[in-house]
Design a protein around this motif. Structure first.
Motif, PDB file in Angstrom:
ATOM      1  N   LYS A 155      38.984  96.395  40.980  1.00 52.69           N
ATOM      2  CA  LYS A 155      39.832  96.353  40.117  1.00 52.69           C
ATOM      3  C   LYS A 155      39.919  95.296  39.321  1.00 52.69           C
ATOM      4  CE  LYS A 155      42.037  99.800  42.089  1.00 52.69           C
ATOM      5  NZ  LYS A 155      42.009 101.062  41.349  1.00 52.69           N
ATOM      6  N   PRO A 156      40.467  95.246  38.053  1.00 50.59           N
ATOM      7  CA  PRO A 156      40.431  94.124  37.220  1.00 50.59           C
ATOM      8  C   PRO A 156      40.924  92.862  37.870  1.00 50.59           C
ATOM      9  CG  PRO A 156      41.495  95.749  35.945  1.00 50.59           C
ATOM     10  CD  PRO A 156      41.171  96.378  37.465  1.00 50.59           C
ATOM     11  N   GLY A 157      40.268  91.620  37.721  1.00 42.86           N
ATOM     12  CA  GLY A 157      40.781  90.494  38.382  1.00 42.86           C
ATOM     13  C   GLY A 157      42.150  90.226  38.359  1.00 42.86           C
ATOM     14  N   LEU A 158      42.832  90.029  39.384  1.00 38.19           N
ATOM     15  CA  LEU A 158      44.198  89.684  39.321  1.00 38.19           C
ATOM     16  C   LEU A 158      44.502  88.235  38.689  1.00 38.19           C
ATOM     17  CD1 LEU A 158      44.901  90.623  43.050  1.00 38.19           C
ATOM     18  CD2 LEU A 158      45.320  91.943  41.186  1.00 38.19           C
ATOM     19  N   ALA A 159      43.700  87.252  38.803  1.00 33.64           N
ATOM     20  CA  ALA A 159      44.068  86.100  37.852  1.00 33.64           C
ATOM     21  C   ALA A 159      43.299  86.296  36.353  1.00 33.64           C
ATOM     22  CB  ALA A 159      43.647  84.858  38.542  1.00 33.64           C
ATOM     23  N   PHE A 169      39.067  92.791  44.877  1.00 33.80           N
ATOM     24  CA  PHE A 169      38.474  94.046  45.497  1.00 33.80           C
ATOM     25  C   PHE A 169      39.719  94.439  46.503  1.00 33.80           C
ATOM     26  CE2 PHE A 169      34.895  91.262  44.738  1.00 33.80           C
ATOM     27  CZ  PHE A 169      33.944  92.182  44.110  1.00 33.80           C
ATOM     28  N   ARG A 170      40.258  95.728  46.119  1.00 34.14           N
ATOM     29  CA  ARG A 170      41.255  96.249  46.993  1.00 34.14           C
ATOM     30  C   ARG A 170      40.849  97.064  48.142  1.00 34.14           C
ATOM     31  NH1 ARG A 170      43.458 100.945  47.129  1.00 34.14           N
ATOM     32  NH2 ARG A 170      42.438 101.748  45.320  1.00 34.14           N
ATOM     33  N   SER A 171      41.386  96.876  49.066  1.00 33.16           N
ATOM     34  CA  SER A 171      41.063  97.347  50.455  1.00 33.16           C
ATOM     35  C   SER A 171      41.313  99.074  50.186  1.00 33.16           C
ATOM     36  CB  SER A 171      42.044  96.969  51.699  1.00 33.16           C
ATOM     37  OG  SER A 171      41.756  97.789  52.756  1.00 33.16           O
ATOM     38  N   TYR A 172      40.490  99.963  50.620  1.00 33.84           N
ATOM     39  CA  TYR A 172      40.487 101.217  50.551  1.00 33.84           C
ATOM     40  C   TYR A 172      41.611 101.719  51.573  1.00 33.84           C
ATOM     41  CZ  TYR A 172      39.183 106.210  51.184  1.00 33.84           C
ATOM     42  OH  TYR A 172      39.334 107.474  51.195  1.00 33.84           O
ATOM     43  N   ARG A 221      40.816  88.196  49.814  1.00 32.91           N
ATOM     44  CA  ARG A 221      40.880  86.863  49.251  1.00 32.91           C
ATOM     45  C   ARG A 221      40.339  85.827  50.186  1.00 32.91           C
ATOM     46  NH1 ARG A 221      46.211  84.469  50.718  1.00 32.91           N
ATOM     47  NH2 ARG A 221      45.873  82.904  49.257  1.00 32.91           N
ATOM     48  N   HIS A 222      40.123  84.599  49.758  1.00 33.25           N
ATOM     49  CA  HIS A 222      39.760  83.691  50.520  1.00 33.25           C
ATOM     50  C   HIS A 222      40.829  82.562  50.723  1.00 33.25           C
ATOM     51  CE1 HIS A 222      39.641  80.479  47.196  1.00 33.25           C
ATOM     52  NE2 HIS A 222      39.111  81.432  46.533  1.00 33.25           N
ATOM     53  N   ARG A 223      41.064  82.147  52.077  1.00 29.29           N
ATOM     54  CA  ARG A 223      41.970  81.412  52.250  1.00 29.29           C
ATOM     55  C   ARG A 223      41.296  80.307  53.481  1.00 29.29           C
ATOM     56  NH1 ARG A 223      45.573  83.358  56.596  1.00 29.29           N
ATOM     57  NH2 ARG A 223      45.138  85.336  56.165  1.00 29.29           N
ATOM     58  N   ASN A 275      44.411  83.811  42.270  1.00 27.99           N
ATOM     59  CA  ASN A 275      43.182  83.033  42.086  1.00 27.99           C
ATOM     60  C   ASN A 275      42.494  83.246  43.308  1.00 27.99           C
ATOM     61  OD1 ASN A 275      43.639  81.798  39.452  1.00 27.99           O
ATOM     62  ND2 ASN A 275      45.195  80.365  40.727  1.00 27.99           N
ATOM     63  N   ASP A 276      43.025  83.416  44.443  1.00 23.71           N
ATOM     64  CA  ASP A 276      41.846  83.314  45.698  1.00 23.71           C
ATOM     65  C   ASP A 276      41.466  84.639  45.719  1.00 23.71           C
ATOM     66  OD1 ASP A 276      42.570  80.893  46.307  1.00 23.71           O
ATOM     67  OD2 ASP A 276      43.990  81.377  48.027  1.00 23.71           O
ATOM     68  N   ALA A 277      42.062  85.798  45.104  1.00 27.52           N
ATOM     69  CA  ALA A 277      41.707  87.072  45.289  1.00 27.52           C
ATOM     70  C   ALA A 277      41.038  87.547  43.872  1.00 27.52           C
ATOM     71  CB  ALA A 277      42.996  88.094  45.540  1.00 27.52           C
TER      72      ALA A 277
END
Length: 138
Positions: free
Chosen positions: A85-89, A96-99, A107-109, A126-128
């Motif tokens: 998907k287009p970047g959320l930020a 990357f959306r889960s199928y 996302r990273h945490r 930002n993390d996603a």
């Protein structure tokens, strides 16, 4: 794939878990190389096969991104498929959306990779978001 909000950190696997980190050794660079395949569950999406562990893919399990051997089950295929998907930020980058959990994004945490439910929180956005980069030579 590089983290949008940590410009020197890249998506990689370590001990069969997904994370982001800086890359300083040839092993780090090898662990950060993935072949983008047609999605195992949908050709409209993608799956990430490890370059240094062929047949192993990034997948989510209990929300954590892991590197697992493809067991060819429908659950594995669903868990290992992400829709770009287009970047959320930043729409010039990607998310990357889960199928199989379509309201969840990779996302990273705290340096670890997860899928979490979509949020309008700027930290989540930002993390996603990730930047696609040329593959590293190990």
């Amino acid at each position: 794939m590089r983290a949008f909000n940590f410009p020197n950190f890249y998506v990689r696997h370590r001990n069969f878990l997904g994370e982001i980190s800086s890359l300083s050794s040839s092993l780090d660079r090898a662990d950060a190389r993935f072949t983008v395949r047609s999605g195992l569950a949908s050709s409209n999406c993608v799956s990430f096969e490890s370059s240094n562990f062929p047949g192993y893919y990034l997948r989510h399990q209990s929300s954590r991104i892991r590197l697992n051997l493809n067991d060819n089950t429908n659950l594995f295929k669903d868990d290992a498929t992400f829709c770009i998907k287009p970047g959320l930020a930043s729409s010039t980058n990607v998310s990357f959306r889960s199928y199989n959990f379509p309201t969840y994004y990779m996302r990273h945490r705290n340096g670890e990779l997860y899928i979490d439910p979509y949020s309008t929180n700027s930290l989540f956005l930002n993390d996603a978001t990730f930047i696609l980069v040329a593959p590293f030579i190990p």
